[in-house]
Write a protein that holds these residues in place. Sequence first.
Motif, PDB file in Angstrom:
ATOM      1  N   HIS A  77       0.830  -1.219   0.000  1.00 57.97           N
ATOM      2  CA  HIS A  77       0.000   0.000   0.000  1.00 57.97           C
ATOM      3  C   HIS A  77       0.863   1.267   0.000  1.00 57.97           C
ATOM      4  O   HIS A  77       0.378   2.359  -0.302  1.00 57.97           O
ATOM      5  CB  HIS A  77      -0.911  -0.027   1.242  1.00 57.97           C
ATOM      6  CG  HIS A  77      -1.908   1.075   1.306  1.00 57.97           C
ATOM      7  ND1 HIS A  77      -3.016   1.120   0.490  1.00 57.97           N
ATOM      8  CD2 HIS A  77      -1.959   2.185   2.078  1.00 57.97           C
ATOM      9  CE1 HIS A  77      -3.717   2.213   0.768  1.00 57.97           C
ATOM     10  NE2 HIS A  77      -3.091   2.876   1.736  1.00 57.97           N
ATOM     11  N   LYS A 163      -0.761  -1.817  15.108  1.00 53.68           N
ATOM     12  CA  LYS A 163      -1.552  -0.589  14.933  1.00 53.68           C
ATOM     13  C   LYS A 163      -0.932   0.290  13.856  1.00 53.68           C
ATOM     14  O   LYS A 163      -1.639   0.861  13.015  1.00 53.68           O
ATOM     15  CB  LYS A 163      -1.654   0.166  16.248  1.00 53.68           C
ATOM     16  CG  LYS A 163      -2.524   1.413  16.140  1.00 53.68           C
ATOM     17  CD  LYS A 163      -2.764   2.038  17.494  1.00 53.68           C
ATOM     18  CE  LYS A 163      -3.649   3.250  17.466  1.00 53.68           C
ATOM     19  NZ  LYS A 163      -3.836   3.989  16.264  1.00 53.68           N
ATOM     20  N   THR A 166      -1.742  -1.301  10.495  1.00 49.74           N
ATOM     21  CA  THR A 166      -3.169  -1.149  10.206  1.00 49.74           C
ATOM     22  C   THR A 166      -3.490   0.305   9.856  1.00 49.74           C
ATOM     23  O   THR A 166      -4.212   0.572   8.883  1.00 49.74           O
ATOM     24  CB  THR A 166      -4.012  -1.601  11.422  1.00 49.74           C
ATOM     25  OG1 THR A 166      -3.701  -2.982  11.674  1.00 49.74           O
ATOM     26  CG2 THR A 166      -5.487  -1.468  11.154  1.00 49.74           C
ATOM     27  N   ASP A 167      -2.948   1.240  10.628  1.00 51.42           N
ATOM     28  CA  ASP A 167      -3.193   2.659  10.361  1.00 51.42           C
ATOM     29  C   ASP A 167      -2.651   3.095   9.005  1.00 51.42           C
ATOM     30  O   ASP A 167      -3.244   3.949   8.341  1.00 51.42           O
ATOM     31  CB  ASP A 167      -2.570   3.534  11.458  1.00 51.42           C
ATOM     32  CG  ASP A 167      -3.332   3.454  12.774  1.00 51.42           C
ATOM     33  OD1 ASP A 167      -4.430   2.854  12.818  1.00 51.42           O
ATOM     34  OD2 ASP A 167      -2.806   3.981  13.777  1.00 51.42           O
ATOM     35  N   SER A 168      -1.554   2.490   8.580  1.00 46.17           N
ATOM     36  CA  SER A 168      -0.966   2.867   7.279  1.00 46.17           C
ATOM     37  C   SER A 168      -1.879   2.489   6.107  1.00 46.17           C
ATOM     38  O   SER A 168      -1.815   3.097   5.056  1.00 46.17           O
ATOM     39  CB  SER A 168       0.404   2.225   7.087  1.00 46.17           C
ATOM     40  OG  SER A 168       0.301   0.856   6.769  1.00 46.17           O
ATOM     41  N   LYS A 170      -5.040   2.936   6.095  1.00 48.08           N
ATOM     42  CA  LYS A 170      -6.150   3.884   6.066  1.00 48.08           C
ATOM     43  C   LYS A 170      -5.851   5.120   5.217  1.00 48.08           C
ATOM     44  O   LYS A 170      -6.731   5.892   4.921  1.00 48.08           O
ATOM     45  CB  LYS A 170      -6.507   4.320   7.496  1.00 48.08           C
ATOM     46  CG  LYS A 170      -7.002   3.172   8.347  1.00 48.08           C
ATOM     47  CD  LYS A 170      -7.239   3.618   9.772  1.00 48.08           C
ATOM     48  CE  LYS A 170      -7.664   2.451  10.646  1.00 48.08           C
ATOM     49  NZ  LYS A 170      -7.767   2.824  12.047  1.00 48.08           N
ATOM     50  N   ASN A 171      -4.596   5.298   4.846  1.00 46.89           N
ATOM     51  CA  ASN A 171      -4.206   6.486   4.059  1.00 46.89           C
ATOM     52  C   ASN A 171      -4.408   6.271   2.575  1.00 46.89           C
ATOM     53  O   ASN A 171      -4.272   5.263   2.030  1.00 46.89           O
ATOM     54  CB  ASN A 171      -2.735   6.838   4.323  1.00 46.89           C
ATOM     55  CG  ASN A 171      -2.518   7.192   5.777  1.00 46.89           C
ATOM     56  OD1 ASN A 171      -3.388   7.725   6.435  1.00 46.89           O
ATOM     57  ND2 ASN A 171      -1.323   6.887   6.260  1.00 46.89           N
TER      58      ASN A 171
END
Length: 171
Positions: A77, A163, A166-168, A170-171
Amino acid sequence: MLTRRSLIAASLLVAAKPAFAQAPAASDPVFILTAIYTRAAKGKGEGGAAFVTENKAAKAKYLSKALVALWAKADAHTPKGDVGPIDFDPVTNSQEPDVKSFKVDAEKTEADKAKLAVTITGHRNDRKPADQIVRYDFVLEAGSWKIDDIKGSSDGEAWSIRKMLTDSLKN
């Protein structure tokens, strides 16, 4: 200034002192972390533990299948030319590893999962006490213990590899 990544890298670079009087079995999470940190602490403890996550084979050796898959998804991603979501050594909690000694403590052990903490002492005294502890969640997969998450803090701010990955996404 130390970054979250530099703190993670530093946390793996510690001289080994097992928490138990008996030598742990080779497949035991305490043994695994002791071996990782012993290797990371060689020399002056500035070598780091990037070897744990440096390529697919290393990740497969040390990390759970779920964590390896999440990491691969997060890397895929990441735009070409950008740094991936984890740009520090999570084992040593640092970009500039500094491990003089370490202590591994088993906090909770069950049949198929375990939680351990590694307290790292560096040659420098520039880290907050909370930033010197890295916690590991282990899972038992096909008879082998694998790291399923690594957690710590940087300048008092909590982080988790899971986390961050996972947060990466979302971008």
